[in-house]
Design a protein around this motif. Structure first.
Motif: not given
Length: 211
Positions: A83-84, A91-92, A170-171, A187-188
């Protein structure tokens, strides 16, 4: 009788003020608590339901983990690191999208640089994790062969890193095409799905290596 100037044509300054006001309202609407909660709430509810699946998988495979308790050391770290890694890339990508620099083009060198950096980070972290789990296993649990732990940690970790990269891309792309702020969604989605898939990938690789 209407007030003087209230119904007359707007001059240039009035038009600029009106446009500025409209743009300010749109910006406030886009960042309002209502829009953020409205976007995230259904996503988090759906992901919370899916999270139960990882617990069910762990329960089904409890005999495998109890027979090799050193593997239990890998479970929380593996799903957390997956996940990290996805959160870092998301984020990037979100930052580049807000800056207008992300084009979802396979020829984007910066995009490939970020993907390569995530894979290199994953290779380093999961190699160290395999050795650390072996040391912990020798101290507090039933020891396992170092080679087996390294293969399980590195193979499952690299597979999870590839999954995290694909989920991040994709997200971010779906958020962009649906007009959603990727900061509210990527991120979620990536971290929760990596929690679920991390258990599945680790369990599958462990079963193949140990059998």
């Amino acid at each position: 009788m209407a007030e003087a100037g209230s119904e007359g044509p707007l001059d240039a300054d009035d038009e600029i003020d009106s446009l500025d006001a409209a743009g300010s309202d749109d910006s406030l609407d886009a960042w309002s608590i209502r829009s953020i909660v409205g976007t995230m709430l259904p996503i988090l509810i759906a992901l919370s339901m899916l999270e139960m699946g990882s617990g069910y998988i762990l329960e089904e495979l409890q005999q495998t983990y109890l027979g090799n308790p050193t593997l239990l050391v890998l479970v929380p770290v593996m799903i957390g690191m997956g996940g990290n890694l996805g959160a870092i890339l998301s984020s990037r990508l979100s930052t580049r999208l807000h800056l207008g620099l992300l084009e979802f083009d396979p020829r984007d060198e910066v995009l490939w640089t970020n993907v390569t950096a995530i894979l290199g980070l994953a290779a380093t972290v999961f190699s160290v994790l395999g050795v650390a789990a072996w040391l912990v296993g020798r101290i507090i649990a039933q020891p396992m062969a170092l080679v087996d732990l390294l293969v399980i940690s590195i193979v499952s970790g690299m597979l999870l890193a590839v999954i995290a990269i694909l989920l991040s891309l994709v997200a971010t792309y779906i958020s962009y095409t649906r007009g959603l702020d990727p900061d509210d969604t990527t991120i979620p989605v990536v971290t929760n799905l990596c929690d679920i898939l991390g258990v599945i990938v680790l369990s599958g690789v462990a079963l193949v290596v140990l059998n």
